[in-house]
Scaffold this motif. Sequence first.
Motif, PDB file in Angstrom:
ATOM      1  N   GLU A   1      -6.940   9.654  -3.634  1.00 24.58           N
ATOM      2  CA  GLU A   1      -6.698   8.211  -3.524  1.00 24.58           C
ATOM      3  C   GLU A   1      -7.194   7.607  -2.219  1.00 24.58           C
ATOM      4  OE1 GLU A   1      -3.867   9.967  -6.457  1.00 24.58           O
ATOM      5  OE2 GLU A   1      -4.442  10.476  -4.394  1.00 24.58           O
ATOM      6  N   ASP A   2      -7.349   8.436  -1.181  1.00 25.59           N
ATOM      7  CA  ASP A   2      -7.843   7.900   0.086  1.00 25.59           C
ATOM      8  C   ASP A   2      -9.365   7.938   0.185  1.00 25.59           C
ATOM      9  OD1 ASP A   2      -7.871  10.648   0.155  1.00 25.59           O
ATOM     10  OD2 ASP A   2      -6.961  10.845   2.130  1.00 25.59           O
ATOM     11  N   HIS A   3     -10.033   8.436  -0.855  1.00 24.11           N
ATOM     12  CA  HIS A   3     -11.496   8.464  -0.877  1.00 24.11           C
ATOM     13  C   HIS A   3     -12.089   7.719  -2.076  1.00 24.11           C
ATOM     14  CE1 HIS A   3     -10.412  12.134   1.444  1.00 24.11           C
ATOM     15  NE2 HIS A   3     -11.432  11.770   2.187  1.00 24.11           N
TER      16      HIS A   3
ATOM     17  N   ASP B   1      -6.151   0.783   4.223  1.00 26.62           N
ATOM     18  CA  ASP B   1      -5.996   2.224   4.069  1.00 26.62           C
ATOM     19  C   ASP B   1      -4.519   2.582   4.163  1.00 26.62           C
ATOM     20  OD1 ASP B   1      -5.304   2.160   6.741  1.00 26.62           O
ATOM     21  OD2 ASP B   1      -6.913   3.481   7.419  1.00 26.62           O
ATOM     22  N   ALA B   2      -4.226   3.884   4.133  1.00 22.07           N
ATOM     23  CA  ALA B   2      -2.836   4.325   4.092  1.00 22.07           C
ATOM     24  C   ALA B   2      -2.053   3.941   5.342  1.00 22.07           C
ATOM     25  CB  ALA B   2      -2.774   5.845   3.896  1.00 22.07           C
TER      26      ALA B   2
ATOM     27  N   THR C   1      -0.201   7.239   0.853  1.00 21.06           N
ATOM     28  CA  THR C   1      -1.531   7.835   0.908  1.00 21.06           C
ATOM     29  C   THR C   1      -2.467   6.963   0.092  1.00 21.06           C
ATOM     30  OG1 THR C   1      -1.095   9.222  -1.030  1.00 21.06           O
ATOM     31  CG2 THR C   1      -0.629  10.186   1.128  1.00 21.06           C
ATOM     32  N   GLY C   2      -3.705   6.983   0.457  1.00 19.82           N
ATOM     33  CA  GLY C   2      -4.703   6.250  -0.306  1.00 19.82           C
ATOM     34  C   GLY C   2      -4.801   4.795   0.095  1.00 19.82           C
ATOM     35  N   PHE C   3      -5.711   4.100  -0.559  1.00 23.61           N
ATOM     36  CA  PHE C   3      -5.897   2.682  -0.318  1.00 23.61           C
ATOM     37  C   PHE C   3      -4.818   1.877  -1.042  1.00 23.61           C
ATOM     38  CE2 PHE C   3     -10.180   4.238   0.582  1.00 23.61           C
ATOM     39  CZ  PHE C   3     -10.464   3.543   1.746  1.00 23.61           C
TER      40      PHE C   3
ATOM     41  N   VAL D   1     -10.449   6.922   7.165  1.00 17.22           N
ATOM     42  CA  VAL D   1     -10.176   8.285   6.724  1.00 17.22           C
ATOM     43  C   VAL D   1     -11.208   9.266   7.252  1.00 17.22           C
ATOM     44  CG1 VAL D   1     -11.455   8.192   4.531  1.00 17.22           C
ATOM     45  CG2 VAL D   1      -9.448   9.675   4.728  1.00 17.22           C
TER      46      VAL D   1
ATOM     47  N   HIS E   1       0.834  -1.185   0.000  1.00 13.31           N
ATOM     48  CA  HIS E   1       0.000   0.000   0.000  1.00 13.31           C
ATOM     49  C   HIS E   1       0.877   1.246   0.000  1.00 13.31           C
ATOM     50  CE1 HIS E   1       0.725  -1.080   4.208  1.00 13.31           C
ATOM     51  NE2 HIS E   1       0.669   0.204   4.478  1.00 13.31           N
TER      52      HIS E   1
END
Length: 448
Positions: free
Chosen positions: A146-148, A41-42, A30-32, A328, A27
Amino acid sequence: MIKRLLIALGSVLTLVAALLAYTLPAHADTGFGISDGRLVDASGNDFVIRGVSHPHAWYTHQTGAFADIKSLGANTVRVVLSSGDQWQENDVDDVADIVAECKANRLICMLEVHDTTGYGEAAAAVPLDRAVDYWLRVQDAVEGEEDHILVNIGNEPYGNDATVNQGWAGDTSAAIRRLRDAGFDHTLVVDAPNWGQDWQGIMRDNARSVFDSDPHRNTIFSIHMYGVYAQESTVVSYLESFVDAGLPLLVGEFGHDHSDGNPDEDAIMAHTERLGLGYIGWSWSGNGGGVEYLDMVEDFDVNRLTPWGERIFHGPDGIASTAVEAPVYGGGGPTDPPTEEPTEEPTDPPAGDCEASYAVTGQWNNGFQGEVTVTAGAPITGWTVTWTLGSGESVSHAWNASVNTSGSTVTATDAGYNGTLAAGQSTSFGFIGTHNGSVSTPALSCTA
């Protein structure tokens, strides 16, 4: 000699770089991402998708659906988009508005292009290349999210034509590489052939090579379960084949009935929950063409749940009792790794050995998420919290504590790693509950 040593040294450095690239965490910062076959998740926390599809491409004015879907407990919404090949294109501004709706309603957004559906068999369907062209046109709307946002490259990208289907692996890998080369750092979601149902096993048999073709190793596979999955044994066999192989999988679509047969929705929901896999039901509202029974609410009205809507949201292993909000947005759940020690700094200690406070952190029609904070009044090595449930309330599962219910009495004990507290130090645990009316705020008892 020096030249040969330099060449050899260069080869060694190249090899080391390659090994480091291969063994880096799956991973991103940042982001999934994907780690050990799991969507994380991150921070490396598991995220188990529990959501529904929303047909935005055909009902662009129904933006209230995002809040309504969230109100019933979902943590994810899969949004139907069009590349303009079969329906009116959802342009970059429209996609940006969708991203904003998802974030405002604390939902993870899985965006998908629907124009690829049944390519090779459906005359109007377009290949994955056309879907990638679209993603490049709307990249500005999703870049940095990227995290949403998860990017579902193309819906059900092949029909049942055995000759065309053989291109699934190569075409999917090529689509992934194009998106990565263009700067897409998102978790990518790829659908199976055979109208998403993979009854020929093409995705299952080629998943490893496709996953390895992603330079980020950040791709999750999506199986759609309809009539092919009428038997529990078939459901279990398919899901476990990916889990056993250490490959990421989610059920990206399923229903309680279908024109091609009657899928076993109970088995789908029970075994995804058992295996910790995500699922997304089809679909919120607006179905036509003889599958209106797949609507979860009538006429986009959240207060008019259909039998399918009642089943997927409030039935056994349903969304309301199993969904946990994405980290997040401040959520957490039973799959979060335990903390090694309480995270809060000591404050002025309360009187007595310990005290506990209760908060409702989320609520929907028949469910809620609660959090209890335990604060030590003196140094303790373990704690127990009890309270009485309100009328019609229950607790389905919890994290960071062992929780048991006897009648209306709930007893929660520390999880071991969070039992030792200094005077004034706090820790917390959470749980998912159900209710038939208003949610009570009970008095708590804490003993150590």
